[in-house]
Scaffold this motif. Structure first.
Motif, PDB file in Angstrom:
ATOM      1  N   VAL A  93     -17.809 -24.033  -4.317  1.00 11.86           N
ATOM      2  CA  VAL A  93     -16.930 -24.339  -5.432  1.00 11.86           C
ATOM      3  C   VAL A  93     -15.532 -24.616  -4.884  1.00 11.86           C
ATOM      4  CG1 VAL A  93     -15.855 -23.438  -7.532  1.00 11.86           C
ATOM      5  CG2 VAL A  93     -18.262 -22.952  -7.040  1.00 11.86           C
ATOM      6  N   ASP A  94     -14.895 -25.684  -5.332  1.00 10.88           N
ATOM      7  CA  ASP A  94     -13.535 -26.010  -4.922  1.00 10.88           C
ATOM      8  C   ASP A  94     -12.541 -25.110  -5.661  1.00 10.88           C
ATOM      9  OD1 ASP A  94     -14.382 -28.057  -3.237  1.00 10.88           O
ATOM     10  OD2 ASP A  94     -14.331 -29.551  -4.849  1.00 10.88           O
ATOM     11  N   VAL A  95     -11.613 -24.522  -4.913  1.00 11.35           N
ATOM     12  CA  VAL A  95     -10.627 -23.646  -5.525  1.00 11.35           C
ATOM     13  C   VAL A  95      -9.246 -23.976  -4.980  1.00 11.35           C
ATOM     14  CG1 VAL A  95     -12.232 -21.735  -5.920  1.00 11.35           C
ATOM     15  CG2 VAL A  95     -10.993 -21.854  -3.775  1.00 11.35           C
ATOM     16  N   ASP A  96      -8.255 -23.793  -5.816  1.00 11.26           N
ATOM     17  CA  ASP A  96      -6.843 -23.917  -5.456  1.00 11.26           C
ATOM     18  C   ASP A  96      -6.118 -22.954  -6.371  1.00 11.26           C
ATOM     19  OD1 ASP A  96      -4.322 -24.575  -4.714  1.00 11.26           O
ATOM     20  OD2 ASP A  96      -4.370 -26.643  -5.430  1.00 11.26           O
ATOM     21  N   LYS A  97      -5.924 -21.719  -5.929  1.00 12.00           N
ATOM     22  CA  LYS A  97      -5.570 -20.658  -6.866  1.00 12.00           C
ATOM     23  C   LYS A  97      -4.524 -19.708  -6.294  1.00 12.00           C
ATOM     24  CE  LYS A  97      -9.308 -17.624  -5.276  1.00 12.00           C
ATOM     25  NZ  LYS A  97     -10.497 -16.856  -5.635  1.00 12.00           N
ATOM     26  N   ILE A  98      -3.838 -19.050  -7.200  1.00 11.73           N
ATOM     27  CA  ILE A  98      -2.935 -17.947  -6.909  1.00 11.73           C
ATOM     28  C   ILE A  98      -3.484 -16.720  -7.631  1.00 11.73           C
ATOM     29  CG2 ILE A  98      -0.605 -17.044  -7.145  1.00 11.73           C
ATOM     30  CD1 ILE A  98       0.403 -19.911  -7.105  1.00 11.73           C
ATOM     31  N   THR A  99      -3.636 -15.614  -6.904  1.00  8.93           N
ATOM     32  CA  THR A  99      -4.292 -14.431  -7.450  1.00  8.93           C
ATOM     33  C   THR A  99      -3.396 -13.209  -7.328  1.00  8.93           C
ATOM     34  OG1 THR A  99      -6.418 -15.319  -6.692  1.00  8.93           O
ATOM     35  CG2 THR A  99      -6.387 -13.031  -7.382  1.00  8.93           C
ATOM     36  N   LEU A 100      -3.373 -12.392  -8.363  1.00 11.60           N
ATOM     37  CA  LEU A 100      -2.776 -11.068  -8.327  1.00 11.60           C
ATOM     38  C   LEU A 100      -3.909 -10.091  -8.508  1.00 11.60           C
ATOM     39  CD1 LEU A 100      -0.262  -9.227  -8.273  1.00 11.60           C
ATOM     40  CD2 LEU A 100      -0.231  -9.375 -10.768  1.00 11.60           C
ATOM     41  N   ARG A 101      -4.115  -9.195  -7.527  1.00 14.34           N
ATOM     42  CA  ARG A 101      -5.310  -8.348  -7.608  1.00 14.34           C
ATOM     43  C   ARG A 101      -5.034  -6.934  -7.106  1.00 14.34           C
ATOM     44  NH1 ARG A 101      -9.073 -11.274  -2.955  1.00 14.34           N
ATOM     45  NH2 ARG A 101      -7.813 -10.729  -1.151  1.00 14.34           N
ATOM     46  N   LEU A 102      -5.796  -6.005  -7.665  1.00 13.33           N
ATOM     47  CA  LEU A 102      -5.760  -4.608  -7.281  1.00 13.33           C
ATOM     48  C   LEU A 102      -7.012  -4.308  -6.453  1.00 13.33           C
ATOM     49  CD1 LEU A 102      -4.395  -1.790  -7.619  1.00 13.33           C
ATOM     50  CD2 LEU A 102      -5.871  -1.466  -9.628  1.00 13.33           C
ATOM     51  N   GLY A 103      -6.824  -3.690  -5.279  1.00 11.25           N
ATOM     52  CA  GLY A 103      -7.946  -3.465  -4.384  1.00 11.25           C
ATOM     53  C   GLY A 103      -8.192  -1.994  -4.101  1.00 11.25           C
ATOM     54  N   TYR A 104      -9.475  -1.689  -3.785  1.00 11.21           N
ATOM     55  CA  TYR A 104      -9.861  -0.339  -3.392  1.00 11.21           C
ATOM     56  C   TYR A 104     -10.985  -0.455  -2.371  1.00 11.21           C
ATOM     57  CZ  TYR A 104     -11.279   4.553  -3.634  1.00 11.21           C
ATOM     58  OH  TYR A 104     -11.568   5.857  -3.306  1.00 11.21           O
ATOM     59  N   ARG A 105     -11.033   0.477  -1.403  1.00  9.48           N
ATOM     60  CA  ARG A 105     -12.078   0.459  -0.390  1.00  9.48           C
ATOM     61  C   ARG A 105     -12.483   1.889  -0.029  1.00  9.48           C
ATOM     62  NH1 ARG A 105      -8.219  -1.528   4.666  1.00  9.48           N
ATOM     63  NH2 ARG A 105      -6.929   0.341   4.753  1.00  9.48           N
ATOM     64  N   LEU A 106     -13.682   2.009   0.511  1.00  9.94           N
ATOM     65  CA  LEU A 106     -14.189   3.279   1.027  1.00  9.94           C
ATOM     66  C   LEU A 106     -14.545   3.096   2.489  1.00  9.94           C
ATOM     67  CD1 LEU A 106     -16.594   4.424  -1.831  1.00  9.94           C
ATOM     68  CD2 LEU A 106     -14.342   5.345  -1.326  1.00  9.94           C
ATOM     69  N   ARG A 131       0.854  -1.182   0.000  1.00  7.40           N
ATOM     70  CA  ARG A 131       0.000   0.000   0.000  1.00  7.40           C
ATOM     71  C   ARG A 131       0.892   1.235   0.000  1.00  7.40           C
ATOM     72  NH1 ARG A 131      -3.722  -1.816   5.141  1.00  7.40           N
ATOM     73  NH2 ARG A 131      -4.280  -3.890   4.362  1.00  7.40           N
ATOM     74  N   PRO A 132       0.425   2.341  -0.581  1.00  3.36           N
ATOM     75  CA  PRO A 132       1.231   3.567  -0.574  1.00  3.36           C
ATOM     76  C   PRO A 132       1.494   4.102   0.829  1.00  3.36           C
ATOM     77  CG  PRO A 132      -0.496   3.695  -2.239  1.00  3.36           C
ATOM     78  CD  PRO A 132      -0.777   2.473  -1.421  1.00  3.36           C
ATOM     79  N   SER A 133       0.525   3.942   1.748  1.00  7.22           N
ATOM     80  CA  SER A 133       0.677   4.440   3.114  1.00  7.22           C
ATOM     81  C   SER A 133      -0.198   3.598   4.034  1.00  7.22           C
ATOM     82  CB  SER A 133       0.282   5.914   3.210  1.00  7.22           C
ATOM     83  OG  SER A 133      -1.080   6.083   2.876  1.00  7.22           O
ATOM     84  N   THR A 134      -0.062   3.828   5.355  1.00  9.87           N
ATOM     85  CA  THR A 134      -0.799   3.025   6.330  1.00  9.87           C
ATOM     86  C   THR A 134      -2.303   3.139   6.146  1.00  9.87           C
ATOM     87  OG1 THR A 134       0.987   3.299   7.930  1.00  9.87           O
ATOM     88  CG2 THR A 134      -1.145   2.602   8.787  1.00  9.87           C
ATOM     89  N   GLY A 135      -2.819   4.329   5.944  1.00 11.09           N
ATOM     90  CA  GLY A 135      -4.253   4.509   5.811  1.00 11.09           C
ATOM     91  C   GLY A 135      -4.747   4.520   4.385  1.00 11.09           C
ATOM     92  N   SER A 136      -3.945   4.038   3.438  1.00 11.05           N
ATOM     93  CA  SER A 136      -4.317   4.105   2.030  1.00 11.05           C
ATOM     94  C   SER A 136      -5.512   3.219   1.715  1.00 11.05           C
ATOM     95  CB  SER A 136      -3.131   3.686   1.152  1.00 11.05           C
ATOM     96  OG  SER A 136      -3.506   3.649  -0.212  1.00 11.05           O
ATOM     97  N   ASN A 137      -6.330   3.656   0.781  1.00  9.03           N
ATOM     98  CA  ASN A 137      -7.480   2.885   0.317  1.00  9.03           C
ATOM     99  C   ASN A 137      -7.175   2.103  -0.948  1.00  9.03           C
ATOM    100  OD1 ASN A 137      -9.200   3.705   2.387  1.00  9.03           O
ATOM    101  ND2 ASN A 137      -9.801   5.555   1.307  1.00  9.03           N
ATOM    102  N   ILE A 138      -5.909   2.038  -1.336  1.00  9.02           N
ATOM    103  CA  ILE A 138      -5.498   1.300  -2.530  1.00  9.02           C
ATOM    104  C   ILE A 138      -4.493   0.236  -2.121  1.00  9.02           C
ATOM    105  CG2 ILE A 138      -4.410   1.470  -4.803  1.00  9.02           C
ATOM    106  CD1 ILE A 138      -5.327   4.342  -4.946  1.00  9.02           C
TER     107      ILE A 138
END
Length: 415
Positions: free
Chosen positions: A402-415, A379-386
Motif C-alpha cells: 500500500v502506498d503511504v505518505d503520512k504523518i503519525t502521532l502515536r503512543l507506544g508500549y513494549r515488553l 520517553r520518561p527514562s532511558t529504559g522506559s517501556n512507554i
C-alpha cells in the motif's frame, strides 16, 4: 544504574545483583576467595571464559562513559583497563591478571590455553578484549551464601517476562531496550487524503531453546502473531494485515557482536479472514559491520543496524489488496537500515530515529516496495517501556504493498 545497564550492554544471562568488590587500584597480594569474584553457587559448577569475563566486569563497578562503551564495542577494553588511571578500571585489570594467574587451588580449577605464550599482562588484555577461548573454570566447592541485597523502593528488581510485545517480528532478535514499540496512533495520510487510526504490534512468547548445534551456537524458536491496521473513522479499511507464524533465531549466545540469523514461516490474512498468503523470510543481522554501534556523539547515544533479507510469498487469496491481486507469488531480496540517537534531559529522554526497509522483486518486479520513515519521541527514562512519538513515513508498505505518505502521532508500549 550500573546494575541496570551492564546486563544489557554485556549480554549477561542473569541480572547482576552483587556490586563491586574488585574495584581496587592495585593487584591483591593473594586471592582470599576466588568464588567471591565469580560466584560459584554449587560444587561442580563450571563457567566458560566468556561467562567468567562478564562476571569480572560486572563486579568491577564501572561507570558507563562513552569511552568505556566504545572500548567494549571495539573489543579494546583490555588496553583501556591496562592504561587507565580510573580506580574501577585499574582494579578490574589487576583482578583479571590475578584470576588468570591463579594456580589450581582447593577451591577451583582453571583450564588456560596458550598460558605459556602470553605474559600475564598480555593475557589479561586479550581476555578483557574478548579472547576467552580455551579458558574455563570448574568449581570444586560451593561459595558461602551471598549476603541479602536490599533493593531500593525506587529501583525495583527486574523480573523475567514470558511475553514479548514489540512493533514487528524482526524485533525479536534485538535486546529488550532496542525493540520497537507496539503503537496506537492517529495519522494524516496525504497519499489516501484521509485521517486514520493506526495500530501496529507483534506479540510472541520468549524465544525457547530448540537445539544447540554446538557449544557456541544455539537455535531458538517462538510462535508469534503480528497485527497492523489502518482504519478511517468512517470504517473504511485502508490497511489490514494479520500474520500468524513461527520464527527461528540462530545465534552465538557468547558473542553478542556476531551475526544473528532469523527466519520465519507464517500465514498472512486479515482480521476478517478474507486474504490468504503464505510467507517465509530469512534475515541476517550484522552488528559488527554497522557504521556505528552504541557510539556517543555530542552527548547523544547513537545506534545503527543493518540486516539483509530475502522473502517469498504464495498468494492464494489477495483479499482487498489490489496489488496482491496481480500476483501469484513473488521472491524478493532487500535490506533493513536504521539509525537512532537518544539523550537524557531533566524532563525525560529525547529520541531521534530514521529507517529504510526495501524489497526488490526478483521474479516479476510487481512486488517491489520500500518505505522510509523519520521521527522523534519522548520517553520518561532511558529504559522506559512507554514512548510518545511523532513520525513521517513515505513509500510502499512491505507486506500489503500500500502506498503511504503520512504523518503519525502515536503512543507506544513494549515488553
Amino acid at each position: 544504574m550500573i546494575r541496570t545497564l551492564l546486563p544489557l550492554l554485556l549480554g549477561l544471562s542473569t541480572p547482576l545483583f552483587f556490586m563491586p568488590v574488585l574495584a581496587q587500584a592495585a593487584a591483591p597480594a593473594a586471592l582470599e576467595r576466588l568464588y567471591d569474584k565469580v560466584t560459584c553457587e554449587t560444587s561442580g559448577q563450571s563457567f566458560t571464559g566468556a561467562d567468567l569475563r562478564q562476571r569480572l566486569i560486572g563486579h568491577a563497578g564501572l561507570k558507563m562513559t562513552g569511552e568505556l562503551l566504545s572500548a567494549i564495542e571495539s573489543r579494546n577494553l583490555g588496553q583501556l583497563a591496562a592504561t587507565s588511571t580510573d580506580p574501577a578500571l585499574s582494579g578490574l585489570f589487576a583482578s583479571t591478571v590475578a584470576v588468570l594467574s591463579t594456580p589450581a587451588t582447593s577451591e577451583a580449577r582453571f583450564t588456560l590455553a596458550r598460558q605459556g605464550v602470553l605474559d600475564p599482562k598480555a593475557r589479561a588484555i586479550a581476555f578483557l578484549n574478548g579472547d576467552t577461548d580455551g579458558i574455563s573454570l570448574s568449581c570444586k566447592a560451593a561459595s558461602p551464601p551471598a549476603p541479602a541485597v536490599i533493593v531500593p523502593t525506587n529501583e525495583p528488581a527486574a523480573k523475567r517476562r514470558g511475553l514479548i510485545l514489540a512493533d514487528s517480528k524482526n524485533d525479536f532478535i534485538k535486546p529488550a531496550r532496542e525493540r520497537g514499540f507496539a503503537t496506537l496512533g492517529f495519522e494524516e495520510d496525504k497519499a489516501a487524503d484521509t485521517r486514520l487510526l493506526n495500530a501496529s504490534l507483534a506479540l510472541a512468547i520468549e524465544p525457547i531453546l530448540f537445539a544447540k548445534p554446538s557449544e557456541a551456537t544455539e537455535l531458538r524458536w517462538t510462535p508469534f502473531v503480528q497485527y497492523n491496521r489502518r482504519a478511517a473513522r468512517s470504517g473504511r479499511e485502508e490497511f489490514n494485515d494479520l500474520t500468524l507464524g513461527n520464527s527461528l533465531i540462530f545465534r552465538n549466545p557468547n558473542q553478542a557482536d556476531r551475526a544473528i540469523g532469523f527466519g520465519s514461516l507464517a500465514f498472512q490474512t486479515d482480521d476478517a479472514a478474507k486474504a490468504a498468503v503464505w510467507v517465509g523470510d530469512a534475515l541476517i543481522d550484522f552488528p559488527r559491520v554497522r557504521p556505528c554501534t552504541r557510539r556517543d556523539a555530542l552527548g547523544w547515544a547513537m545506534r545503527c543496524n543493518l540486516s539483509i533479507v530475502v522473502d517469498y510469498a504464495d498468494v492464494q487469496d489477495p483479499g482487498d489488496s489490489q496489488k496482491l491481486a496481480e500476483l501469484d507469488a513473488y521472491f524478493r531480496g532487500g535490506m533493513n537500515l536504521g539509525l537512532s540517537a537518544e539523550q537524557a534531559f531533566g524532563f525525560g529522554v529525547i529520541t531521534i530515529s530514521s529507517s529504510y526497509n526495501g524489497r526488490y522483486d526478483i521474479t516479476s518486479r510487481k512486488a517491489s516496495g520500500g518505505i522510509f520513515s523519520v521521527g522523534a519521541g519522548l520517553r520518561p527514562s532511558t529504559g522506559s517501556n512507554i514512548s510518545l512519538e511523532t513520525r513521517y513515513t513515505r513509500g510502499t508498505t512491505i507486506n500489503t504493498l500500500v502506498d503511504v505518505d503520512k504523518i503519525t502521532l502515536r503512543l507506544g508500549y513494549r515488553l
